[in-house]
Design a protein around this motif. Structure first.
Motif, short mmCIF file in Angstrom:
data_model
loop_
_atom_site.label_atom_id
_atom_site.label_comp_id
_atom_site.label_asym_id
_atom_site.label_seq_id
_atom_site.Cartn_x
_atom_site.Cartn_y
_atom_site.Cartn_z
N GLU A 172 0.83 -1.20 0.00
CA GLU A 172 0.00 0.00 0.00
C GLU A 172 0.86 1.25 0.00
N PRO A 173 0.53 2.22 -0.85
CA PRO A 173 1.31 3.45 -0.91
C PRO A 173 0.92 4.42 0.20
N ILE A 236 0.88 12.06 6.66
CA ILE A 236 1.34 11.14 5.62
C ILE A 236 0.93 9.75 6.08
N MET A 237 -0.02 9.15 5.34
CA MET A 237 -0.69 7.95 5.82
C MET A 237 -0.74 6.87 4.75
N PRO A 238 -0.72 5.59 5.16
CA PRO A 238 -0.86 4.50 4.20
C PRO A 238 -2.30 4.33 3.75
N THR A 260 6.10 2.93 0.49
CA THR A 260 5.02 1.96 0.54
C THR A 260 5.16 1.12 1.80
N ARG A 261 4.07 0.48 2.16
CA ARG A 261 4.08 -0.41 3.31
C ARG A 261 3.62 -1.79 2.88
N SER A 262 4.38 -2.81 3.26
CA SER A 262 4.00 -4.20 2.95
C SER A 262 3.18 -4.74 4.11
N VAL A 263 1.98 -5.21 3.79
CA VAL A 263 1.10 -5.80 4.80
C VAL A 263 0.92 -7.27 4.44
#
Length: 301
Positions: A172-173, A236-238, A260-263
């Motif tokens: 997710e960006p 600044i949020m995912p 980006t964040r990997s979930v």
């Protein structure tokens, strides 16, 4: 080493969970002396002290923490054994499924996956607990035997505990979020929260001289979004955290270099073989959570 019986494992877990021999005895329907005797016997079999005794009760030593985690996981596999045997006899996938998830994943990523899961496998009963993604986080709940599967942020500053299996479900960006119509959103104070601290974000942030130091701290991402909606700052949020954002905020793409964040999921090797966990992983992988619907409304500039 002599084998530990299931009842001895239950004693270990009860003492750790209740914080003392008396409370564990009450929970198990035993006498305090029986619990104390059982713990001494277990320590004799294992060959080390598992609990520090004191006036305040009993708490696990480092060796005890490991022993209790294994005890929880072994006892859980007894339950899985029975549930899977019954399910196999009926041709179904059955049993409780304990899930630990951080807030935005519990609100936006899990529900559609669980909806499909329970339609396909109505005999599975999910139990979801929200766990803050700080310290050991959701992966720690799995390692400690309190969850069968955790929805966790992967690839950040926290390593997945040794011996656990993991896989990415969605990338997710991050986006810039500010009050809609604000003439100069980058002049606003930054609103942030403690869980928004992965190295994947911080490394990017350090290269952005326009981002102010956090001047407003919030409890969680929901509170951050509410504060931005009320014009108290920018954030600044995912993408997962932006599901449900109202028209009071504007969401701007941060450009091709955005973080980006990997979930993904985290589970134990033994639970990875259970049919209920496998079924949930399939449903999680089958979906690709869309980024916030209004991402890209404005330019990052």
């Amino acid at each position: 080493m002599a084998e530990l019986a299931p009842q001895e494992l239950r004693v270990l877990v009860a003492v750790a969970d209740s914080g003392g021999f008396s409370a564990a005895a009450a929970a198990l329907g035993l006498t305090q002396s029986a619990v104390s005797h059982s713990v001494r016997g277990i320590e004799g079999k294992v060959g080390t002290v598992l609990f520090e005794r004191g006036r305040a009760g009993a708490r696990p030593t480092p060796a005890g923490e490991r022993a209790v985690a294994h005890a929880r996981r072994i006892l859980r596999m007894y339950e899985v054994l029975a549930a899977e045997a019954r399910g196999a006899a009926r041709g179904t996938v059955a049993g409780p499924l304990r899930i630990a998830a951080f807030r935005s994943a519990a609100l936006h990523l899990l529900p559609p996956a669980l909806e499909r899961l329970t339609v396909r496998h109505p005999d599975i009963t999910p139990e979801v607990r929200v766990v803050r993604e700080l310290g050991a986080g959701t992966a720690g709940e799995v390692a400690a035997g309190r969850a069968d599967l955790g929805i966790a942020t992967l690839g950040g500053s926290a390593e997945v505990p040794a011996g656990l299996l993991s896989g990415v479900v969605v990338e997710e960006p991050y986006a810039l979020v500010h009050p809609a119509g604000h003439p100069d959103p980058r002049s606003l104070p930054l609103v942030d929260w403690d869980e928004n601290c992965g190295s994947y974000t911080r490394d990017w942030w350090r290269g952005q001289d326009w981002i102010p130091r956090a001047t407003v701290k919030a409890e969680d991402d929901g509170m951050v979004l509410a504060m931005v909606e009320r014009g108290l700052g920018m954030a600044i949020m995912p993408a997962l955290s932006l599901n449900g954002a109202t028209d009071a905020v504007q969401i701007e793409d941060l450009g091709p270099g955005r973080p980006t964040r990997s979930v993904g999921y985290v589970t134990t090797r033994e639970q990875a073989g259970s049919r209920a966990v496998q079924a949930l992983i399939r449903e999680l992988r089958a979906q690709r959570e869309p980024v916030a619907g209004r991402l890209g409304e404005g330019a990052a500039g």
